[in-house]
Design a protein around this motif. Sequence first.
Motif, mmCIF file in Angstrom:
data_model
loop_
_atom_site.group_PDB
_atom_site.id
_atom_site.type_symbol
_atom_site.label_atom_id
_atom_site.label_comp_id
_atom_site.label_asym_id
_atom_site.label_seq_id
_atom_site.Cartn_x
_atom_site.Cartn_y
_atom_site.Cartn_z
ATOM 1 N N ARG A 43 -8.736 -0.374 -6.121
ATOM 2 C CA ARG A 43 -7.322 -0.768 -6.183
ATOM 3 C C ARG A 43 -6.801 -1.188 -4.824
ATOM 4 N NH1 ARG A 43 -4.949 4.421 -6.686
ATOM 5 N NH2 ARG A 43 -2.837 4.011 -5.981
ATOM 6 N N LEU A 44 -7.329 -0.588 -3.735
ATOM 7 C CA LEU A 44 -6.878 -0.972 -2.394
ATOM 8 C C LEU A 44 -7.172 -2.433 -2.110
ATOM 9 C CD1 LEU A 44 -8.095 2.116 -0.329
ATOM 10 C CD2 LEU A 44 -5.815 1.713 -1.275
ATOM 11 N N THR A 95 -15.929 -4.885 0.852
ATOM 12 C CA THR A 95 -15.159 -4.442 2.028
ATOM 13 C C THR A 95 -15.452 -5.183 3.324
ATOM 14 O OG1 THR A 95 -16.719 -2.680 2.551
ATOM 15 C CG2 THR A 95 -14.894 -2.112 1.106
ATOM 16 N N ASN A 136 1.084 4.002 -3.253
ATOM 17 C CA ASN A 136 0.153 5.021 -2.770
ATOM 18 C C ASN A 136 -0.147 6.111 -3.790
ATOM 19 O OD1 ASN A 136 -1.500 6.165 -0.669
ATOM 20 N ND2 ASN A 136 0.058 7.771 -0.460
ATOM 21 N N PHE A 194 -16.732 -0.344 -3.956
ATOM 22 C CA PHE A 194 -15.693 0.445 -3.314
ATOM 23 C C PHE A 194 -15.030 1.352 -4.353
ATOM 24 C CE2 PHE A 194 -11.564 0.636 -0.892
ATOM 25 C CZ PHE A 194 -12.099 1.264 0.225
ATOM 26 N N ALA A 195 -15.022 2.651 -4.093
ATOM 27 C CA ALA A 195 -14.505 3.600 -5.093
ATOM 28 C C ALA A 195 -13.046 3.289 -5.442
ATOM 29 C CB ALA A 195 -14.646 5.032 -4.575
ATOM 30 N N LYS A 196 -12.197 3.235 -4.426
ATOM 31 C CA LYS A 196 -10.782 2.921 -4.702
ATOM 32 C C LYS A 196 -10.568 1.418 -4.640
ATOM 33 C CE LYS A 196 -9.102 7.318 -2.969
ATOM 34 N NZ LYS A 196 -8.472 7.967 -1.799
ATOM 35 N N ASP A 214 -8.775 -1.487 -12.181
ATOM 36 C CA ASP A 214 -7.343 -1.204 -12.243
ATOM 37 C C ASP A 214 -6.543 -2.491 -12.426
ATOM 38 O OD1 ASP A 214 -6.278 -2.098 -9.270
ATOM 39 O OD2 ASP A 214 -8.395 -1.501 -9.300
ATOM 40 N N TYR A 226 -13.239 1.725 -8.888
ATOM 41 C CA TYR A 226 -14.261 0.670 -8.958
ATOM 42 C C TYR A 226 -13.730 -0.699 -9.360
ATOM 43 C CZ TYR A 226 -16.881 4.981 -8.763
ATOM 44 O OH TYR A 226 -17.339 6.210 -8.390
ATOM 45 N N LEU A 268 0.842 -1.203 0.000
ATOM 46 C CA LEU A 268 0.000 0.000 0.000
ATOM 47 C C LEU A 268 0.878 1.254 0.000
ATOM 48 C CD1 LEU A 268 -2.850 -1.076 2.464
ATOM 49 C CD2 LEU A 268 -3.049 -0.714 -0.010
ATOM 50 N N TYR A 317 -4.128 -3.698 -10.531
ATOM 51 C CA TYR A 317 -3.901 -4.494 -9.309
ATOM 52 C C TYR A 317 -5.020 -5.509 -9.124
ATOM 53 C CZ TYR A 317 -0.665 -0.681 -8.422
ATOM 54 O OH TYR A 317 0.337 0.235 -8.535
ATOM 55 N N ALA A 375 -5.639 -9.029 5.883
ATOM 56 C CA ALA A 375 -5.842 -7.778 5.154
ATOM 57 C C ALA A 375 -6.221 -6.668 6.129
ATOM 58 C CB ALA A 375 -6.943 -7.949 4.108
ATOM 59 N N LEU A 376 -6.017 -5.407 5.687
ATOM 60 C CA LEU A 376 -6.618 -4.312 6.442
ATOM 61 C C LEU A 376 -8.125 -4.528 6.473
ATOM 62 C CD1 LEU A 376 -5.090 -0.870 5.334
ATOM 63 C CD2 LEU A 376 -5.018 -1.907 7.604
ATOM 64 N N PHE A 377 -8.642 -4.910 5.332
ATOM 65 C CA PHE A 377 -10.081 -5.138 5.168
ATOM 66 C C PHE A 377 -10.288 -5.717 3.790
ATOM 67 C CE2 PHE A 377 -9.106 -1.087 3.326
ATOM 68 C CZ PHE A 377 -9.899 -0.999 2.198
#
Lengths: 349, 349, 349, 349
Positions: free
Chosen positions: C244-245, C62, C27, C240-242, C37, C34, C23, C39, C212-214
């Motif tokens: 990629r996370l 999420t 960054n 989830f908007a990002k 990407d 959405y 991450l 990743y 994972a973080l989430f």
Amino acid sequence: MEHHLSFSCDYMEGAHPRILQRLIETNLVQTPGYGLDSYCASAKEKIRSVCQAPDADIFFLTGGTQTNATVIDAILKSYQGVIAAETGHISVHEAGAIELGGHKVLTLPHQNGKISASQIRTLLETYENDANHDHMVMPGMVYLSHPTEYGTLYSKKELTEISSLCREYQIPLYVDGARLAYALACPQNDLTLADLAALCDVFYIGGTKCGALFGEAIVVPKPDFIPHFFTIIKQHGALFAKGRLLGIQFDTLFTDHLYETIGNSAIQAADQIRQALIQNGYQLRFGSPTNQIFCVMENAVMEQLAGQVEFGFWEAYDDFHTIIRFATSWATIPEQVEMLCRLLAAQHA
Amino acid sequence: MEHHLSFSCDYMEGAHPRILQRLIETNLVQTPGYGLDSYCASAKEKIRSVCQAPDADIFFLTGGTQTNATVIDAILKSYQGVIAAETGHISVHEAGAIELGGHKVLTLPHQNGKISASQIRTLLETYENDANHDHMVMPGMVYLSHPTEYGTLYSKKELTEISSLCREYQIPLYVDGARLAYALACPQNDLTLADLAALCDVFYIGGTKCGALFGEAIVVPKPDFIPHFFTIIKQHGALFAKGRLLGIQFDTLFTDHLYETIGNSAIQAADQIRQALIQNGYQLRFGSPTNQIFCVMENAVMEQLAGQVEFGFWEAYDDFHTIIRFATSWATIPEQVEMLCRLLAAQHA
Amino acid sequence: MEHHLSFSCDYMEGAHPRILQRLIETNLVQTPGYGLDSYCASAKEKIRSVCQAPDADIFFLTGGTQTNATVIDAILKSYQGVIAAETGHISVHEAGAIELGGHKVLTLPHQNGKISASQIRTLLETYENDANHDHMVMPGMVYLSHPTEYGTLYSKKELTEISSLCREYQIPLYVDGARLAYALACPQNDLTLADLAALCDVFYIGGTKCGALFGEAIVVPKPDFIPHFFTIIKQHGALFAKGRLLGIQFDTLFTDHLYETIGNSAIQAADQIRQALIQNGYQLRFGSPTNQIFCVMENAVMEQLAGQVEFGFWEAYDDFHTIIRFATSWATIPEQVEMLCRLLAAQHA
Amino acid sequence: MEHHLSFSCDYMEGAHPRILQRLIETNLVQTPGYGLDSYCASAKEKIRSVCQAPDADIFFLTGGTQTNATVIDAILKSYQGVIAAETGHISVHEAGAIELGGHKVLTLPHQNGKISASQIRTLLETYENDANHDHMVMPGMVYLSHPTEYGTLYSKKELTEISSLCREYQIPLYVDGARLAYALACPQNDLTLADLAALCDVFYIGGTKCGALFGEAIVVPKPDFIPHFFTIIKQHGALFAKGRLLGIQFDTLFTDHLYETIGNSAIQAADQIRQALIQNGYQLRFGSPTNQIFCVMENAVMEQLAGQVEFGFWEAYDDFHTIIRFATSWATIPEQVEMLCRLLAAQHA
């Protein structure tokens, strides 16, 4: 509260006498519930026959909003919305019943209550071409009413265009026929029940406003188009325990062409009222040829008239005029029409 | 499909003759729609009077599942569920209508169709004491049926205990009275309509199974307990256009104590059938004193009987026996009861 | 509020260091939103590969309740319910999220958190044989969790039986893998990711509790099994908007077998704690071989222990004992385990 | 798929470095889940302080559509709809999430993305004066976005007028602040966080587009305005297990005025781009002063530009022109802006 002279709507009386008679005759006959009785079976056969749809699934419900909400929720996927005129009954006067089922009404501007194939095509193309359409409500079916809320009629040509478009896009077409008898009785109408069955995926034949005590008949020309619709109806609280009552009523309506002729006197009465309005200098609106008559009335005249006859206040026309509605029905009698025509002439004089 | 002798349910016929007579007499009277007519007003006054609830809100709907789904969805907050017996109509036989409204049915084990104040208290305390209860469905109301789905009755003492508990926890109490007339006609019943109005937040007086063509009357003793309920009913597709039909029926049912006595003959018939079953060595089940009669029957006997009379198959008792149900109604006639009793005796011999 | 020694759950920390590192490194890279990407694309390929499901659709969400509610609402028809253990997460701890989507949870009694093919078969047959099943909620899918809420595991044989049954009845099988890494790390487990892909119609690979973080990865082995699932996810507020996370996290988890080994230390820690409990005379419960440890504890002992270490209070065992839960995770360190074991020994002495 | 130069949206990167740093530092700290940790408590205190709303309830969710759908469903009664601009995010780009919750979006025509108090008043009065309004969806709240979807801003005067109207009608006012940091950084903005807290019933402070990895902070100035909102969030699948991640991010954003200044560079960059557009003869649209820049571009020019920089295609302007959008963000760097300005100049030359 009840007025001595009223043209406020087309569901002010009970049922056509023949229906009442059948209900009396059959009252103590024992039948199973939920529409599994022989009266329903007979009514369904008669409807299939007049619709020339021998395999159609037929379901009887008790009211229009209930029918619309149940059919639309049954047809749409969870992520789809229903295309309708902004003046459609489901858009305005069902208290959010469609949204309660989780669906958006995708509204189009109307022309005298109607929408066109080309409007629908533009909506579908705009959706498809929008790069973000996966974030939007997908159009999943088309809702029309015939006659419309403004009393107007789709021509066979217009409905055929809409039907072709829907089939091109594989989007079901549903027609709300709450006042269908008044279309069938109207000389300007060129759409038969068989045409509706050929052009629509689902439509309903209105009983409540057309001579029944109550009840609407949903016609699904292609059998099993809505799998498990019986359970869906039950889940929507729309499965009538004594289904036989609906069967008896529709069996009567489809005996001796009663349904196709029951609106005749209402159309004649409406024509007579339209004539009186024109003769007395009132401006008709929306071009309705059916049992709903819309006209522009000066507010002062309207208020005086309202003391003598009941009618509907439709919408403000401008600061000084209102659009009002008179509705006739199968139960309207010549004396009532004549009294109204006299009142209209007197107001104007 | 129709059987010559049938005890399969209590909604196999049309309406009590007095109701039919009123519908005939009023058929061509013009009234406004949606229950805003004088028949509804009169019926409401009579119901308020017999319920000793002079300010009660009254609403008329067309069927039981519709009524349950609409009332429960109107009362509960979105995150709440309804406590009910696992055998409650809403738990089992409404095709998920409560869940369609977004609510969980929080079921409790039943005793002959009933649940007790102490069971409900335990559920409420368990919820409150659960450290994770913010992640759980909050119990938001209690649903009972009287008579229950097994024909049994709550005593005034039992209902008072449940009512007190509900008020202690500020949780509305709702009673489904689909078959209420058969409770009122039953000597074992000590709950009057006034008691129900005093003890419940909402209850409904069943018409469909109790002499009406169709219809249920929702009683909300404390006025405006459900704000905007008219619109909620509309949104649920449950607003009946010709509300006058419901008004006329309930006005008749609440004239000359018809509703409170209409079940008398059904209870007498049921008692006669119960006697016949006992005399012929059949085992009764669930202890129902009302118009539903449950008994255990050997499968071979049951199959033979099924060729001669229609009844309900309730549930398997063991591999060789089934629990079956006979239902009487206001329309059951002595000849039918005698014929059934003869069949039962003949089977047994 | 934070305790110095805590075994209260398996999501008390942030993310595995390798995930955090990725991450940080990525960054400021710009990507579309959405999940569109590179990743996400890479992570999906790796998951498809390890699942031996080259055409699988993969979606990243999420959280667990969100995933369950969205998947179940997407799969079920409006009139269907989901079969689950009465102890299933969706039955108890999702605050009615399934009912909010309009669906009933059809619960079965559990055996240490599990249900069996034969129980499911009985439910399906009972439904089919019920003469009134058109008035009931139709069973439309099966929900299992692996590991279960009680830490237990389905064997490959058991899951194969359930899968075969589901295919026989054409009912989708969905597995909630919130803690799947702890199954994969467990010697008693014989179900691989490829097995899950072969046996299930949908399952999810839990990230939030597994390093994972989430985030959770939904695997749909047969492509397009859920049409328009992207839009359904959006409609459920779960897109989830990002994205990629989520892609970055799952790409890391599926690099160098991290996901399949990340639970190893948690299982070892859990085994050590189970040994300590047994040695000190505590009774284990539910037979969990994974990272959740349940034991019966005398209330007085429990209260004393609660002053020194944080754990979960599961349910009352009897008036004097409680079932408590310790949970280990990928982040549990040997010092913490040793301290807990010392505390358990000290309590007991 | 990733472009070397992109102004397509404002969520293309990860998080502001200070946030990332805090996530790294706290990664292995153990905390309870679901927002009950000390980071969330600290973040909430800081938000209450800057909002001058010492008793406000604060909730952290993970995304904008989720937040809108959960808040709106929590506030509205089942029979109510939400008033919004026809261009509002909830009207167009949430895939029917509001309708999934059972609610209609009551749309008003927009002026550069905004609606006015007088439009809302007319809608409310029209509803109240409609004789049939009990059959219609009741307006139950107002939704605004600030900045709007078109980058425009409500003035303090405009928002005060809307707020006064809402209080007059006792209708909650909700503001979607997905891009709120870009309003706060904009010289034309005269609405502070304290103003929003004073004028709104609920609003959310956007994190996802404003420097956080992800997350939105819901502010409810009057405590317990939404009873049981925690459970409602859980039921909507919107309760984030590791709530601490959201707490850490918002705690950082509200330390040393980071949130109120993080948009500064984005606004400067946007102004620079707007200048370049004007200088090169392009027509700006909608009058946005924030981080979104809209302009009309000839289709041929647009297509050439699209080969060199990523941007958004907003809507057709006419047959030969398109309205396109450039978005800057906290992460936009001067080199990118300069490169874009050079491209714009080159296109034009």
